[in-house]
Write a protein that holds these residues in place. Structure first.
Motif, PDB file in Angstrom:
ATOM      1  N   ILE A   5       0.617  -0.731   0.250  1.00 20.03           N
ATOM      2  CA  ILE A   5       0.073   0.063   0.023  1.00 20.03           C
ATOM      3  C   ILE A   5       0.462   0.943  -0.085  1.00 20.03           C
ATOM      4  CG2 ILE A   5      -1.372   1.397   1.608  1.00 20.03           C
ATOM      5  CD1 ILE A   5      -2.808  -1.835   2.274  1.00 20.03           C
ATOM      6  N   SER A   6       2.277   1.261   0.317  1.00 17.08           N
ATOM      7  CA  SER A   6       3.033   2.023   0.498  1.00 17.08           C
ATOM      8  C   SER A   6       3.097   2.674  -0.359  1.00 17.08           C
ATOM      9  CB  SER A   6       4.204   2.028   2.319  1.00 17.08           C
ATOM     10  OG  SER A   6       3.477   1.437   2.585  1.00 17.08           O
ATOM     11  N   GLN A   7       3.279   1.741  -1.188  1.00 13.45           N
ATOM     12  CA  GLN A   7       4.289   2.052  -2.566  1.00 13.45           C
ATOM     13  C   GLN A   7       3.116   2.983  -3.092  1.00 13.45           C
ATOM     14  OE1 GLN A   7       7.395   0.842  -4.424  1.00 13.45           O
ATOM     15  NE2 GLN A   7       6.700  -0.105  -1.504  1.00 13.45           N
ATOM     16  N   PHE A   8       1.964   3.889  -2.546  1.00 15.01           N
ATOM     17  CA  PHE A   8       0.879   3.862  -3.472  1.00 15.01           C
ATOM     18  C   PHE A   8       1.182   5.710  -3.235  1.00 15.01           C
ATOM     19  CE2 PHE A   8      -0.353   0.199  -4.437  1.00 15.01           C
ATOM     20  CZ  PHE A   8      -1.121   0.385  -5.566  1.00 15.01           C
ATOM     21  N   LEU A   9       1.542   6.013  -2.170  1.00 17.42           N
ATOM     22  CA  LEU A   9       1.980   7.231  -1.326  1.00 17.42           C
ATOM     23  C   LEU A   9       2.783   7.854  -1.410  1.00 17.42           C
ATOM     24  CD1 LEU A   9       0.069   5.072   1.436  1.00 17.42           C
ATOM     25  CD2 LEU A   9      -1.599   6.688   0.144  1.00 17.42           C
ATOM     26  N   GLN A  10       3.198   7.748  -2.558  1.00 10.23           N
ATOM     27  CA  GLN A  10       5.051   8.352  -2.738  1.00 10.23           C
ATOM     28  C   GLN A  10       4.953   9.749  -3.264  1.00 10.23           C
ATOM     29  OE1 GLN A  10       7.644   5.319  -4.397  1.00 10.23           O
ATOM     30  NE2 GLN A  10       7.247   3.949  -2.709  1.00 10.23           N
ATOM     31  N   GLY A  11       3.903   9.790  -3.791  1.00 10.23           N
ATOM     32  CA  GLY A  11       3.869  11.244  -4.393  1.00 10.23           C
ATOM     33  C   GLY A  11       3.241  12.581  -4.170  1.00 10.23           C
ATOM     34  N   ASP A  12       4.122  13.908  -3.985  1.00  7.22           N
ATOM     35  CA  ASP A  12       3.912  14.581  -3.575  1.00  7.22           C
ATOM     36  C   ASP A  12       2.911  15.230  -2.839  1.00  7.22           C
ATOM     37  OD1 ASP A  12       6.084  15.528  -4.802  1.00  7.22           O
ATOM     38  OD2 ASP A  12       5.151  16.822  -6.352  1.00  7.22           O
ATOM     39  N   GLY A  13       2.697  15.552  -1.502  1.00  4.97           N
ATOM     40  CA  GLY A  13       1.374  15.663  -0.545  1.00  4.97           C
ATOM     41  C   GLY A  13       1.694  15.462   1.107  1.00  4.97           C
ATOM     42  N   ASP A  14       0.934  16.224   1.116  1.00  3.99           N
ATOM     43  CA  ASP A  14       0.545  15.997   2.845  1.00  3.99           C
ATOM     44  C   ASP A  14       1.301  14.493   3.662  1.00  3.99           C
ATOM     45  OD1 ASP A  14       0.713  16.470   5.552  1.00  3.99           O
ATOM     46  OD2 ASP A  14      -1.479  16.548   6.053  1.00  3.99           O
ATOM     47  N   PRO A  15       2.355  14.486   4.218  1.00  5.04           N
ATOM     48  CA  PRO A  15       2.506  13.496   4.611  1.00  5.04           C
ATOM     49  C   PRO A  15       2.045  12.688   6.481  1.00  5.04           C
ATOM     50  CG  PRO A  15       4.555  14.967   4.677  1.00  5.04           C
ATOM     51  CD  PRO A  15       3.361  15.445   4.117  1.00  5.04           C
ATOM     52  N   ALA A  16       1.130  14.023   6.358  1.00  2.61           N
ATOM     53  CA  ALA A  16       0.278  13.159   7.428  1.00  2.61           C
ATOM     54  C   ALA A  16      -0.743  11.902   7.302  1.00  2.61           C
ATOM     55  CB  ALA A  16      -0.672  14.530   8.536  1.00  2.61           C
ATOM     56  N   SER A  17      -1.236  13.636   5.575  1.00  4.92           N
ATOM     57  CA  SER A  17      -2.560  11.938   4.686  1.00  4.92           C
ATOM     58  C   SER A  17      -2.135  11.674   4.282  1.00  4.92           C
ATOM     59  CB  SER A  17      -3.363  13.678   3.722  1.00  4.92           C
ATOM     60  OG  SER A  17      -3.635  13.293   2.926  1.00  4.92           O
ATOM     61  N   ALA A  18      -0.846  11.222   3.792  1.00  7.85           N
ATOM     62  CA  ALA A  18      -0.330  10.119   3.507  1.00  7.85           C
ATOM     63  C   ALA A  18      -0.909   9.268   4.093  1.00  7.85           C
ATOM     64  CB  ALA A  18       0.810   9.892   3.091  1.00  7.85           C
ATOM     65  N   GLN A  19      -0.172   8.995   5.674  1.00  6.70           N
ATOM     66  CA  GLN A  19      -0.196   7.971   6.664  1.00  6.70           C
ATOM     67  C   GLN A  19      -1.824   7.664   7.175  1.00  6.70           C
ATOM     68  OE1 GLN A  19       2.542   7.214   8.005  1.00  6.70           O
ATOM     69  NE2 GLN A  19       1.390   5.265   9.411  1.00  6.70           N
ATOM     70  N   ARG A  20      -3.649   8.426   7.055  1.00  9.19           N
ATOM     71  CA  ARG A  20      -4.508   8.057   7.430  1.00  9.19           C
ATOM     72  C   ARG A  20      -4.409   7.192   6.403  1.00  9.19           C
ATOM     73  NH1 ARG A  20      -4.063  14.040   8.706  1.00  9.19           N
ATOM     74  NH2 ARG A  20      -4.919  14.885   6.762  1.00  9.19           N
ATOM     75  N   MET A  21      -4.647   7.836   4.836  1.00 10.31           N
ATOM     76  CA  MET A  21      -5.133   6.986   3.962  1.00 10.31           C
ATOM     77  C   MET A  21      -4.306   6.031   3.673  1.00 10.31           C
ATOM     78  SD  MET A  21      -3.840   9.183   0.733  1.00 10.31           S
ATOM     79  CE  MET A  21      -4.289  10.913   0.832  1.00 10.31           C
ATOM     80  N   LEU A  22      -2.909   5.552   4.692  1.00  6.57           N
ATOM     81  CA  LEU A  22      -2.137   3.840   4.921  1.00  6.57           C
ATOM     82  C   LEU A  22      -3.457   3.003   5.811  1.00  6.57           C
ATOM     83  CD1 LEU A  22      -0.528   2.290   4.165  1.00  6.57           C
ATOM     84  CD2 LEU A  22       1.108   3.124   6.034  1.00  6.57           C
ATOM     85  N   GLY A  23      -3.775   3.804   6.570  1.00  9.03           N
ATOM     86  CA  GLY A  23      -4.525   2.984   7.855  1.00  9.03           C
ATOM     87  C   GLY A  23      -6.099   2.646   7.093  1.00  9.03           C
ATOM     88  N   PHE A  24      -6.105   3.834   6.784  1.00  2.00           N
ATOM     89  CA  PHE A  24      -7.401   3.307   5.779  1.00  2.00           C
ATOM     90  C   PHE A  24      -7.913   2.169   5.102  1.00  2.00           C
ATOM     91  CE2 PHE A  24      -8.951   8.358   6.602  1.00  2.00           C
ATOM     92  CZ  PHE A  24      -9.587   8.032   7.703  1.00  2.00           C
ATOM     93  N   ALA A  25      -6.611   2.154   4.161  1.00  2.00           N
ATOM     94  CA  ALA A  25      -6.593   0.948   3.056  1.00  2.00           C
ATOM     95  C   ALA A  25      -6.296  -0.370   3.800  1.00  2.00           C
ATOM     96  CB  ALA A  25      -5.520   1.709   2.739  1.00  2.00           C
ATOM     97  N   ILE A  26      -5.462  -0.296   5.208  1.00  2.00           N
ATOM     98  CA  ILE A  26      -5.643  -1.066   5.557  1.00  2.00           C
ATOM     99  C   ILE A  26      -6.739  -1.997   6.559  1.00  2.00           C
ATOM    100  CG2 ILE A  26      -4.264  -2.494   8.317  1.00  2.00           C
ATOM    101  CD1 ILE A  26      -2.109  -0.475   7.249  1.00  2.00           C
ATOM    102  N   ASP A  27      -7.569  -0.847   6.980  1.00  2.00           N
ATOM    103  CA  ASP A  27      -8.648  -1.163   7.317  1.00  2.00           C
ATOM    104  C   ASP A  27      -9.561  -2.120   7.127  1.00  2.00           C
ATOM    105  OD1 ASP A  27      -7.819  -0.379  10.237  1.00  2.00           O
ATOM    106  OD2 ASP A  27      -8.632   1.715  10.121  1.00  2.00           O
TER     107      ASP A  27
END
Length: 479
Positions: free
Chosen positions: A124-146
């Motif tokens: 999942i983390s491979q999709f979160l390497q683009g420009d953007g808020d790191p905190a937002s990326a971390q939230r996306m990771l949590g939602f995806a895993i859940d």
């Protein structure tokens, strides 16, 4: 003979032909429409939670897509044999192909559990390497895993449903899968309403609620099919009677199915991973691409049901022709089916383009930049829909005759040899905005289209693979 007469003879069928096709595709279209419409509502409901939630679910669904397409690829090989066995009247052959579908599907499920539980967060983390808020990326990771940890539970009923639905369609029975599918998506919709937002006394569960509703709908869909086939079916589904008396299959058939089916499984795996890789590549232009691509793909699925249904019609009609050694009819009908598919999708694509800017407006809690980008993605998909329809029809034509190695070259090899390298080069070595980069990558599909038409014309797919005396490929005259 004039050009118009040649065109009509090659691509236009009579009233009886189109009546037969409509009988096959209408139940499939209805099922796909209801499924995709409810999926869009599901997507909108999750979108109301926020951009992070919808992006997290979008990433998880990239991994789920890999699993789903591996299942489709795994059962496609036995499905080719199933359609031809039914066309030849060999019901035990149909039962054996069903059993092979289950063995293959269980192997894929075990592999999926290992991959997701062992490597899910890193994938999942491979999709979160683009420009953007790191905190937002971390939230996306949590939602995806859940989301994905719950969705996994639904993999078990899903594989049984796919095995049954595929075998029923190979016999020409498309209404029962439609009814089961419609009921399931309605259960999913109601479940989303009460679980995502916490209505009717249920707790507010967000993306986890969406996953639970989907899993529940999978079990409902399977229960309906099992009841209809094994309790109320009577003699209607003779080809599935006694299918569980044994799970053994003839080794000779298993060997033939695996030889033909392995390229399809590998093709679907590599193609689905390729599609996920493309989304990951596009996301390097910014995290907002994930949400926009998710919206656009959801809308696109609502419209591409027409060429998906026509692909099923090609598999059924051409597969049964070949199994019954009706080679002339197979060669004649394939061009009429391809022409019908393209004509329908030209109209549908025009409608999709006309409304491309309206659909993203339904996602009121998603950023305006995401909605604007989604609108441009939708417009691109609409413009290229006739091209997608042609390629899809060619794929199913090759598959119906067992030309599975060619389908691999035509489908997965194209993605990895042309599509992904092109996207990577444009992403890393140009400053093109994603609004221009995406349609340029899709335009490369013309190569696939030309290749597909050429292979269909070659006639390598015109053969009976369930007859002891395999038919030699026959050259197909150009339309």
């Amino acid at each position: 003979m004039s050009l118009s007469q040649r065109f009509k003879r090659a691509f236009i069928g009579d009233r009886a032909f189109y009546a037969m096709v409509v009988r096959l595709v209408i139940p499939i279209i209805i099922q796909l429409f209801v499924t995709n419409f409810v999926n869009m509502l599901d997507n909108i409901m999750v979108g109301q939670l926020g951009t992070d939630e919808i992006s997290g679910v979008a990433i998880a669904n990239q991994l789920v897509m890999v699993f789903n397409l591996c299942i489709f690829g795994g059962v496609s090989g036995p499905g080719i044999f199933g359609a031809q066995f039914f066309g030849s009247g060999d019901m035990e052959g149909v039962r054996n192909t069903f059993r092979i579908k289950l063995w293959i599907s269980f192997s894929i499920v075990i592999s999926a559990f290992v991959a997701i539980l062992g490597f899910g967060p890193s994938l999942i983390s491979q999709f979160l390497q683009g420009d953007g808020d790191p905190a937002s990326a971390q939230r996306m990771l949590g939602f995806a895993i859940d989301y994905i940890h719950i969705i996994m539970i639904g993999f078990i009923p899903f594989i049984f449903t796919i095995a049954y639905s595929g075998t029923l369609r190979e016999s020409g029975e498309t209404v029962l899968p439609m009814k089961a599918g419609i009921t399931a998506v309605l259960v999913n919709l109601v479940g989303n309403y009460v679980l995502i937002y916490g209505h009717l006394g249920f707790p507010r569960m967000g993306v986890q609620g969406a996953a639970i509703a989907t899993v529940a709908s999978r079990f409902v869909e399977l229960a309906i099919i099992l009841y209809a086939v094994h309790v109320r079916g009577g003699g209607r589904f003779e080809f599935l009677r006694g299918v569980y008396r044994t799970l053994k299959v003839p080794f000779r058939l298993l060997k033939s199915v695996l030889r033909k089916g392995a390229p399809l499984l590998v093709n679907e795996f590599l193609w689905s991973v390729g599609m996920a890789t493309l989304v990951q590549t596009y996301s390097l232009r910014g995290l907002n691409v994930l949400g926009a691509m998710n919206i656009a793909t959801t809308v696109n699925n609502l419209f591409n049901m027409f060429f998906l249904a026509m692909g099923n019609a090609i598999a059924i009609v051409i597969g049964q022709h070949l199994g019954a050694n009706r080679m002339t009819e197979a060669k004649r009908d394939v061009w009429r089916l391809i022409g019908f598919s393209v004509a329908i999708c030209a109209v549908v694509g025009s409608l999709m383009a006309a409304f491309s800017s309206l659909f993203p407006m339904l996602y009121t809690n998603v950023g305006q930049d995401v909605r604007d980008l989604a609108s441009k993605f939708i417009l691109t998909m609409a413009v290229f829909m006739p091209m997608y329809a042609t390629s899809h029809a060619c794929y199913f034509t090759l598959r119906s005759g067992g030309s599975t190695l060619m389908t691999f070259i035509f489908d997965a090899a194209y993605v990895w040899v042309i599509n992904i390298p092109l996207a990577r080069v444009l992403i890393h070595y140009t400053a093109l905005p994603i609004e221009l980069l995406y349609p340029l990558c899709e335009l490369a599909g013309i190569i696939k289209l030309v290749l597909g038409i050429s292979i269909v014309k070659s006639g390598i797919w015109v053969k009976n693979i369930v007859d002891k005396q395999h038919q030699s490929p026959v050259a197909v005259p150009e339309p």
